[in-house]
Design a protein around this motif. Sequence first.
Motif, PDB file in Angstrom:
ATOM      1  N   TYR A 124      36.442  52.488  40.216  1.00  0.00           N
ATOM      2  CA  TYR A 124      37.960  50.634  40.732  1.00  0.00           C
ATOM      3  C   TYR A 124      37.490  51.265  42.501  1.00  0.00           C
ATOM      4  N   ARG A 125      37.693  49.566  42.279  1.00  0.00           N
ATOM      5  CA  ARG A 125      37.392  48.460  43.603  1.00  0.00           C
ATOM      6  C   ARG A 125      38.950  48.146  44.453  1.00  0.00           C
ATOM      7  N   PRO A 126      39.375  48.779  45.331  1.00  0.00           N
ATOM      8  CA  PRO A 126      40.839  47.491  45.162  1.00  0.00           C
ATOM      9  C   PRO A 126      40.611  46.296  45.889  1.00  0.00           C
ATOM     10  N   GLY A 127      41.646  45.006  45.863  1.00  0.00           N
ATOM     11  CA  GLY A 127      41.158  44.023  46.074  1.00  0.00           C
ATOM     12  C   GLY A 127      40.624  43.873  47.799  1.00  0.00           C
ATOM     13  N   VAL A 128      39.781  42.909  48.444  1.00  0.00           N
ATOM     14  CA  VAL A 128      39.958  42.836  50.143  1.00  0.00           C
ATOM     15  C   VAL A 128      39.754  41.285  49.422  1.00  0.00           C
ATOM     16  N   GLY A 129      40.120  40.466  50.135  1.00  0.00           N
ATOM     17  CA  GLY A 129      39.599  39.245  50.953  1.00  0.00           C
ATOM     18  C   GLY A 129      37.703  39.484  51.840  1.00  0.00           C
ATOM     19  N   GLU A 130      37.317  38.102  50.887  1.00  0.00           N
ATOM     20  CA  GLU A 130      36.177  37.892  51.892  1.00  0.00           C
ATOM     21  C   GLU A 130      36.005  36.505  51.664  1.00  0.00           C
ATOM     22  N   ALA A 219      37.595  47.190  38.325  1.00  0.00           N
ATOM     23  CA  ALA A 219      36.988  47.516  37.453  1.00  0.00           C
ATOM     24  C   ALA A 219      35.428  47.896  37.534  1.00  0.00           C
ATOM     25  N   VAL A 220      34.440  48.513  37.974  1.00  0.00           N
ATOM     26  CA  VAL A 220      33.287  48.295  38.121  1.00  0.00           C
ATOM     27  C   VAL A 220      31.747  49.189  37.045  1.00  0.00           C
ATOM     28  N   ALA A 221      31.120  48.773  36.640  1.00  0.00           N
ATOM     29  CA  ALA A 221      29.866  49.599  36.203  1.00  0.00           C
ATOM     30  C   ALA A 221      29.022  49.155  36.840  1.00  0.00           C
ATOM     31  N   VAL A 273      28.224  45.528  37.616  1.00  0.00           N
ATOM     32  CA  VAL A 273      29.460  44.369  36.675  1.00  0.00           C
ATOM     33  C   VAL A 273      31.106  44.645  36.900  1.00  0.00           C
ATOM     34  N   CYS A 274      32.096  43.572  37.644  1.00  0.00           N
ATOM     35  CA  CYS A 274      32.947  43.283  38.043  1.00  0.00           C
ATOM     36  C   CYS A 274      34.075  42.915  37.491  1.00  0.00           C
ATOM     37  N   TRP A 275      34.531  43.818  36.679  1.00  0.00           N
ATOM     38  CA  TRP A 275      35.847  43.740  35.454  1.00  0.00           C
ATOM     39  C   TRP A 275      37.226  43.278  36.571  1.00  0.00           C
ATOM     40  N   PRO A 276      37.642  41.692  36.103  1.00  0.00           N
ATOM     41  CA  PRO A 276      39.311  41.813  36.739  1.00  0.00           C
ATOM     42  C   PRO A 276      39.471  42.583  36.551  1.00  0.00           C
ATOM     43  N   VAL A 277      40.849  43.040  37.293  1.00  0.00           N
ATOM     44  CA  VAL A 277      42.179  44.268  36.443  1.00  0.00           C
ATOM     45  C   VAL A 277      43.136  43.856  36.945  1.00  0.00           C
ATOM     46  N   ASP A 283      46.033  57.516  35.890  1.00  0.00           N
ATOM     47  CA  ASP A 283      45.731  58.783  36.568  1.00  0.00           C
ATOM     48  C   ASP A 283      44.431  58.352  36.765  1.00  0.00           C
ATOM     49  N   GLU A 284      43.870  57.496  37.604  1.00  0.00           N
ATOM     50  CA  GLU A 284      42.447  57.105  37.914  1.00  0.00           C
ATOM     51  C   GLU A 284      43.836  57.126  40.002  1.00  0.00           C
ATOM     52  N   GLY A 285      44.844  56.961  40.238  1.00  0.00           N
ATOM     53  CA  GLY A 285      44.719  57.332  41.277  1.00  0.00           C
ATOM     54  C   GLY A 285      44.342  56.112  42.556  1.00  0.00           C
ATOM     55  N   ASP A 286      44.778  55.542  43.495  1.00  0.00           N
ATOM     56  CA  ASP A 286      44.795  54.956  44.542  1.00  0.00           C
ATOM     57  C   ASP A 286      42.980  54.301  44.717  1.00  0.00           C
ATOM     58  N   LEU A 287      41.714  54.922  43.886  1.00  0.00           N
ATOM     59  CA  LEU A 287      40.487  54.859  44.563  1.00  0.00           C
ATOM     60  C   LEU A 287      39.883  53.767  44.964  1.00  0.00           C
TER      61      LEU A 287
END
Length: 287
Positions: A124-130, A219-221, A273-277, A283-287
Motif C-alpha cells: 500500500y502506498r499513501p497518497g502524496v501530491g506530485e 494498493a500496488v502490485a 499496477v496501482c489500484w486506487p483505494v 490490519d495493514e497499518g499505516d504502510l
Amino acid sequence: MSEAAEHLFLVGEFSRLTHLTAKTLRHYHDVDLLVPAVVDPGSGYRYYTSAQIPRAQLIRRLRDVRMPVPQIREALAAPEGAGRDAVIGRHLEQLQRELLQTAVAVGSLRSMLSPLPWTPPVTYRPGVGESALTVVGDVVPERIEVWFADVFTRLFAAARQVQAWPSGAGGALYSGDWFSGQSLTVTALLPVGAGSDPDGDPGGERGVRLLDLGAQPYAVAVHEGSFADLDRTYAALGEHVHAAGIAAEGPIRENYLISPADTSDPAALRTEVCWPVTHFPTDEGDL
C-alpha cells in the motif's frame, strides 16, 4: 527450332525447375508477379525462359515468409541491391516482431496452464501530491506501445528543456472506460521533482502539460514480465482490493519500472499496477 526457342519451358517443365505448381504459376500470372515470356495465341500454352528462374525462386521465398503480393510486386520493381533489400528488410522486421509477439503469447498461455497460483504481493502506498509532465491522447490498445514510444520521447525532451528532472518512472493513467472500450483516452505521465512550476512552459513540446496530480492512495502490485500477462496481475490485485472493500473511483495507474525502452526481453519488463483505494485495511497499518 531457334536457339531462343530451346530455352522456352512449358508450365510442367518450369514447375519442375522452380518447385512452383501449375496452379501457383497461373495465379502469379494473373496477379502480374511472373508473366510467361510467351503465350501461344492458338493453344493458350504458356512458356517461360531460364532467365525467369531467379525471379520465380525469389517470389517463392518471399511467399514463404508471408510477404503480401503488393509488397512482392514492390520488391520486384525495386532496383536490385539496396533498393530491393530495403523493401524486403522492412517485411522481415515486421515478421520478426510478429514472431516475438507469437512467442510471448505462447509463453503467456503456458504460464496459465501452470498449477501455481498467480498471486503477486500487494503493498500500500499513501497518497502524496506530485507534479508530472503529461500528454493526453486517444489510443486504441493495439497501438498503445507505439504511442508510448513517441510520447515518452516528448516527455523526456520537455523535462530536459525546463530542467524538471524526473523523480520517478514514467507511467500512465487508464480510466475504467478505456478498458471497456467506451473511451480511448490515456494520460501518459512523467513525475518531476518538487519545485517544478505547474504554470511553466514545458519546453514547447507538442501536447505536453505540467500538472499537479492529486494525493491518491493506492494498493500496488508489481507485474514481472510481458504485457501479455498484465491482465492476470490486474485480476489478482483487483480481487484483493474489492474483497477488502477499499476500492476507490478513479483511474488505475501503471508505472513502467523497466519498460520496452530499457530492454528487448519481455521477461525482464517490470510494471507497477496501482489500484486506487479509499483507505488501507486496518490490519495493514499505516504502510
